[in-house]
Design a protein around this motif. Structure first.
Motif, mmCIF file in Angstrom:
data_model
loop_
_atom_site.group_PDB
_atom_site.id
_atom_site.type_symbol
_atom_site.label_atom_id
_atom_site.label_comp_id
_atom_site.label_asym_id
_atom_site.label_seq_id
_atom_site.Cartn_x
_atom_site.Cartn_y
_atom_site.Cartn_z
ATOM 1 N N GLN A 27 0.988 -1.276 0.046
ATOM 2 C CA GLN A 27 -0.059 -0.119 0.031
ATOM 3 C C GLN A 27 0.765 1.191 0.013
ATOM 4 O O GLN A 27 0.416 2.078 -0.649
ATOM 5 C CB GLN A 27 -0.891 -0.109 1.196
ATOM 6 C CG GLN A 27 -2.043 -1.054 1.132
ATOM 7 C CD GLN A 27 -2.716 -1.120 2.405
ATOM 8 O OE1 GLN A 27 -2.193 -0.933 3.487
ATOM 9 N NE2 GLN A 27 -4.002 -1.589 2.337
ATOM 10 N N GLN A 28 1.736 1.273 0.684
ATOM 11 C CA GLN A 28 2.777 2.323 0.825
ATOM 12 C C GLN A 28 3.529 2.589 -0.551
ATOM 13 O O GLN A 28 3.692 3.729 -0.874
ATOM 14 C CB GLN A 28 3.892 2.159 1.768
ATOM 15 C CG GLN A 28 3.338 2.279 3.159
ATOM 16 C CD GLN A 28 4.278 1.773 4.271
ATOM 17 O OE1 GLN A 28 5.201 1.036 4.030
ATOM 18 N NE2 GLN A 28 4.323 2.540 5.533
ATOM 19 N N ALA A 29 3.864 1.341 -1.045
ATOM 20 C CA ALA A 29 4.531 1.703 -2.617
ATOM 21 C C ALA A 29 3.580 1.892 -3.726
ATOM 22 O O ALA A 29 3.921 2.917 -4.233
ATOM 23 C CB ALA A 29 5.013 0.223 -2.958
ATOM 24 N N ASP A 30 2.374 1.655 -3.406
ATOM 25 C CA ASP A 30 1.220 2.271 -4.446
ATOM 26 C C ASP A 30 0.973 3.540 -4.306
ATOM 27 O O ASP A 30 0.961 4.292 -5.194
ATOM 28 C CB ASP A 30 -0.003 1.314 -4.351
ATOM 29 C CG ASP A 30 0.088 -0.049 -5.040
ATOM 30 O OD1 ASP A 30 1.084 -0.396 -5.847
ATOM 31 O OD2 ASP A 30 -0.637 -0.646 -4.883
ATOM 32 N N PHE A 31 1.071 3.946 -3.105
ATOM 33 C CA PHE A 31 0.858 5.537 -2.638
ATOM 34 C C PHE A 31 1.923 6.225 -3.227
ATOM 35 O O PHE A 31 1.552 7.322 -3.614
ATOM 36 C CB PHE A 31 0.728 5.626 -1.063
ATOM 37 C CG PHE A 31 0.593 7.242 -0.673
ATOM 38 C CD1 PHE A 31 -0.790 7.638 -0.762
ATOM 39 C CD2 PHE A 31 1.572 7.951 -0.321
ATOM 40 C CE1 PHE A 31 -0.766 8.913 -0.248
ATOM 41 C CE2 PHE A 31 1.453 9.133 0.258
ATOM 42 C CZ PHE A 31 0.325 9.652 0.185
ATOM 43 N N VAL A 32 3.052 5.873 -3.198
ATOM 44 C CA VAL A 32 4.172 6.778 -3.657
ATOM 45 C C VAL A 32 3.919 6.651 -5.214
ATOM 46 O O VAL A 32 4.164 7.874 -5.780
ATOM 47 C CB VAL A 32 5.497 6.057 -3.305
ATOM 48 C CG1 VAL A 32 6.802 6.675 -3.922
ATOM 49 C CG2 VAL A 32 5.899 5.982 -1.971
ATOM 50 N N VAL A 33 3.611 5.760 -5.970
ATOM 51 C CA VAL A 33 3.412 5.582 -7.254
ATOM 52 C C VAL A 33 2.361 6.694 -7.618
ATOM 53 O O VAL A 33 2.601 7.539 -8.637
ATOM 54 C CB VAL A 33 3.054 4.212 -7.747
ATOM 55 C CG1 VAL A 33 2.480 4.387 -9.400
ATOM 56 C CG2 VAL A 33 4.253 3.348 -7.818
ATOM 57 N N VAL A 34 1.193 6.811 -6.927
ATOM 58 C CA VAL A 34 0.074 7.837 -7.315
ATOM 59 C C VAL A 34 0.627 9.292 -6.828
ATOM 60 O O VAL A 34 0.445 10.111 -7.761
ATOM 61 C CB VAL A 34 -1.060 7.376 -6.212
ATOM 62 C CG1 VAL A 34 -2.076 8.459 -6.219
ATOM 63 C CG2 VAL A 34 -1.687 6.152 -6.753
ATOM 64 N N GLU A 35 1.209 9.469 -5.893
ATOM 65 C CA GLU A 35 1.976 10.641 -5.826
ATOM 66 C C GLU A 35 2.967 11.266 -6.801
ATOM 67 O O GLU A 35 2.762 12.409 -6.992
ATOM 68 C CB GLU A 35 2.426 10.994 -4.309
ATOM 69 C CG GLU A 35 1.555 10.810 -3.109
ATOM 70 C CD GLU A 35 0.454 12.023 -3.360
ATOM 71 O OE1 GLU A 35 0.891 13.162 -3.064
ATOM 72 O OE2 GLU A 35 -0.819 11.528 -2.967
ATOM 73 N N LEU A 36 3.691 10.453 -7.035
ATOM 74 C CA LEU A 36 4.619 10.745 -8.180
ATOM 75 C C LEU A 36 4.133 10.872 -9.486
ATOM 76 O O LEU A 36 4.532 11.679 -10.031
ATOM 77 C CB LEU A 36 5.841 9.798 -7.894
ATOM 78 C CG LEU A 36 6.944 10.185 -6.858
ATOM 79 C CD1 LEU A 36 7.984 8.804 -6.970
ATOM 80 C CD2 LEU A 36 7.563 11.192 -6.956
ATOM 81 N N THR A 37 3.121 10.218 -9.751
ATOM 82 C CA THR A 37 2.209 10.337 -11.034
ATOM 83 C C THR A 37 1.725 11.512 -10.917
ATOM 84 O O THR A 37 1.874 12.600 -12.248
ATOM 85 C CB THR A 37 1.194 9.284 -11.289
ATOM 86 O OG1 THR A 37 1.787 8.087 -11.333
ATOM 87 C CG2 THR A 37 0.419 9.384 -12.205
#
Length: 87
Positions: free
Chosen positions: A14-24
């Motif tokens: 979940q943390q890794a996915d959150f980082v992807v969304v934010e960087l997107t």
């Protein structure tokens, strides 16, 4: 019931996915930031690694997932309990 290991791996995913969304979102508003773009690429790889590790151990996390080897062996069916969030 989730084990401590499963909760930890799910949290990591979940943390890794959150980082992807934010960087997107960031790269959408800063398209010329090459460092941001590189961080986004690395974040996608990390999220994929975390997802693969989780799914290898506990089975598919979403219907978008390609069934893991474990899921194919055990005959995972989405219409049978427990669902991933019930484990």
């Amino acid at each position: 019931m989730q084990t401590t290991e499963q909760r930890a791996m799910l949290k990591e995913l979940q943390q890794a996915d959150f980082v992807v969304v934010e960087l997107t979102l960031y790269t959408n508003t800063h398209p010329d930031d090459m460092e941001g773009l590189e961080q986004w690429r690395l974040a996608i790889k990390e999220a994929a690694r975390a997802r693969k590790a989780y799914e290898k151990r506990f089975g598919p996390i979403s219907y978008h997932s390609i069934p893991s080897e474990q899921a194919l062996e055990t005959g995972w069916r989405w219409n049978q309990a427990p669902w991933p969030w019930q484990m």
